[in-house]
Design an enzyme around this catalytic site. Sequence first.
Site, mmCIF file in Angstrom:
data_model
loop_
_atom_site.group_PDB
_atom_site.id
_atom_site.type_symbol
_atom_site.label_atom_id
_atom_site.label_comp_id
_atom_site.label_asym_id
_atom_site.label_seq_id
_atom_site.Cartn_x
_atom_site.Cartn_y
_atom_site.Cartn_z
ATOM 1 N N LEU A 26 0.863 -1.184 0.000
ATOM 2 C CA LEU A 26 0.000 0.000 0.000
ATOM 3 C C LEU A 26 0.902 1.237 0.000
ATOM 4 C CD1 LEU A 26 -2.502 -1.287 2.702
ATOM 5 C CD2 LEU A 26 -2.983 -1.071 0.258
ATOM 6 N N HIS B 179 1.167 -10.457 9.687
ATOM 7 C CA HIS B 179 2.391 -10.902 9.020
ATOM 8 C C HIS B 179 2.894 -12.171 9.694
ATOM 9 C CE1 HIS B 179 5.927 -10.711 6.563
ATOM 10 N NE2 HIS B 179 6.726 -10.644 7.611
HETATM 11 N N1 LIG Z 1 2.752 -0.007 3.011
HETATM 12 C C1 LIG Z 1 2.509 -1.273 3.417
HETATM 13 N N2 LIG Z 1 1.804 -2.090 2.623
HETATM 14 C C2 LIG Z 1 1.568 -3.358 3.034
HETATM 15 C C3 LIG Z 1 2.094 -3.836 4.247
HETATM 16 C C4 LIG Z 1 2.834 -2.934 5.061
HETATM 17 O O1 LIG Z 1 3.289 -3.281 6.178
HETATM 18 N N3 LIG Z 1 3.016 -1.663 4.612
HETATM 19 N N4 LIG Z 1 1.918 -5.176 4.595
HETATM 20 C C5 LIG Z 1 1.568 -6.006 3.459
HETATM 21 C C6 LIG Z 1 1.377 -7.451 3.674
HETATM 22 N N5 LIG Z 1 2.660 -8.060 3.378
HETATM 23 C C7 LIG Z 1 3.305 -8.669 4.415
HETATM 24 O O2 LIG Z 1 2.783 -8.813 5.538
HETATM 25 C C8 LIG Z 1 3.253 -7.919 2.093
HETATM 26 C C9 LIG Z 1 2.521 -8.307 0.970
HETATM 27 C C10 LIG Z 1 3.084 -8.159 -0.297
HETATM 28 C C11 LIG Z 1 4.347 -7.619 -0.454
HETATM 29 C C12 LIG Z 1 4.916 -7.436 -1.830
HETATM 30 O O3 LIG Z 1 6.119 -7.339 -1.998
HETATM 31 N N6 LIG Z 1 4.016 -7.363 -2.826
HETATM 32 C C13 LIG Z 1 4.440 -7.110 -4.215
HETATM 33 C C14 LIG Z 1 3.789 -8.125 -5.111
HETATM 34 C C15 LIG Z 1 4.220 -9.506 -4.678
HETATM 35 C C16 LIG Z 1 3.550 -10.568 -5.552
HETATM 36 O O4 LIG Z 1 2.767 -10.219 -6.437
HETATM 37 O O5 LIG Z 1 3.835 -11.755 -5.271
HETATM 38 C C17 LIG Z 1 3.972 -5.724 -4.624
HETATM 39 O O6 LIG Z 1 3.077 -5.165 -3.947
HETATM 40 O O7 LIG Z 1 4.493 -5.251 -5.645
HETATM 41 C C18 LIG Z 1 5.079 -7.252 0.662
HETATM 42 C C19 LIG Z 1 4.537 -7.406 1.944
HETATM 43 C C20 LIG Z 1 0.385 -5.449 2.733
HETATM 44 N N7 LIG Z 1 0.799 -4.162 2.246
HETATM 45 N N1 LIG Z 2 3.181 -10.691 3.868
HETATM 46 C C1 LIG Z 2 1.784 -10.971 3.939
HETATM 47 C C2 LIG Z 2 1.558 -12.444 4.065
HETATM 48 O O1 LIG Z 2 2.412 -13.248 3.768
HETATM 49 N N2 LIG Z 2 0.354 -12.797 4.524
HETATM 50 C C3 LIG Z 2 0.013 -14.184 4.671
HETATM 51 O O2 LIG Z 2 -0.902 -14.582 3.657
HETATM 52 C C4 LIG Z 2 -1.657 -15.677 4.173
HETATM 53 C C5 LIG Z 2 -3.107 -15.414 3.901
HETATM 54 O O3 LIG Z 2 -3.826 -16.576 4.176
HETATM 55 P P1 LIG Z 2 -5.437 -16.548 4.085
HETATM 56 O O4 LIG Z 2 -5.777 -15.943 2.742
HETATM 57 O O5 LIG Z 2 -5.826 -17.988 4.222
HETATM 58 O O6 LIG Z 2 -5.922 -15.704 5.229
HETATM 59 C C6 LIG Z 2 -1.368 -15.766 5.659
HETATM 60 O O7 LIG Z 2 -0.454 -16.798 5.916
HETATM 61 C C7 LIG Z 2 -0.739 -14.436 5.950
HETATM 62 O O8 LIG Z 2 0.167 -14.458 7.027
#
Ligand SMILES: Nc1nc2c(c(=O)[nH]1)N[C@@H](CN(C=O)c1ccc(C(=O)N[C@@H](CCC(=O)O)C(=O)O)cc1)CN2
Ligand SMILES: NCC(=O)N[C@@H]1O[C@H](COP(=O)([O-])[O-])[C@@H](O)[C@H]1O
Length: 222
Positions: A117, A136
Amino acid sequence: MPDITVLISGSGSNLQALIDAEKKGELGGTITQVVSSSDTAYGLTRASQASIGTKTHILKNYYKGTTKEDKSEREARREKFNEDLAKLLINGDIRDTPVDGYTKPDLVVCAGWMLILSPTVLTPLEKTGITIINLHPALPGAFDGTHAIERAWKAGQSGDITTGGVMIHKVIAEVDRGAPVLVKEIDLRKDESLDDYETRIHDLEHVAIVEGTNIVLKELAK
Ligand SMILES: Nc1nc2c(c(=O)[nH]1)N[C@@H](CN(C=O)c1ccc(C(=O)N[C@@H](CCC(=O)O)C(=O)O)cc1)CN2
Ligand SMILES: NCC(=O)N[C@@H]1O[C@H](COP(=O)([O-])[O-])[C@@H](O)[C@H]1O
């Protein structure tokens, strides 16, 4: 009761944990909508089965007509995606004015939302008084980003770490570096399969997502 929007991208097992908690009267808010970054996410089915309104907001739709080589164009399209996501959450649609009858959420819970985001989303939500938290599957400061479960498991198998876990944290621009709301640790076991570790982590997540969401809801009520 505060209104909650849940952001998902996949199976939605953590969304289901929140739905089940609400049904049992164990959630301090009402899940009023689910927004998915994928139109094939099973979490959409879970939401519909619980009579929760769903919306999809799909990045690849914004990329239509571009290729991976069109980097600057895709950056611009992604910014539009982010702008529209903020409007979707605040107004109920990607328009500039609120949809009649739409109530913006008090809390947004990222439950497997797999897109970063940008400030283009975070700033308008902050200005509108909407709190965002994220689940996470790793401990604070460890394994930020994607594939955290497998990365932690590998580090455990190599003996680099002996403790894994999950956290619920506030969402800030720096990915997975927002203030922890709740941290739950588990032991990393030598010779444990990735599948078995992942199962333990998911079980822990399903407790943490409810507990962490309730902690924040109590904070908001003060
Ligand atoms: N600004 C923030 N955005 C998001 C956070 C956050 O802490 N700050 N948490 C994530 C959830 N997440 C880990 O918990 C996470 C999810 C996705 C990515 C990422 O690198 N996404 C890529 C695409 C990856 C893919 O398509 O496989 C992207 O967005 O380009 C990093 C962390 C939710 N957002
Ligand atoms: N970095 C973000 C990340 O890895 N999130 C992970 O995606 C899964 C969602 O499962 P769900 O769709 O069954 O809730 C969960 O394991 C969560 O921790």
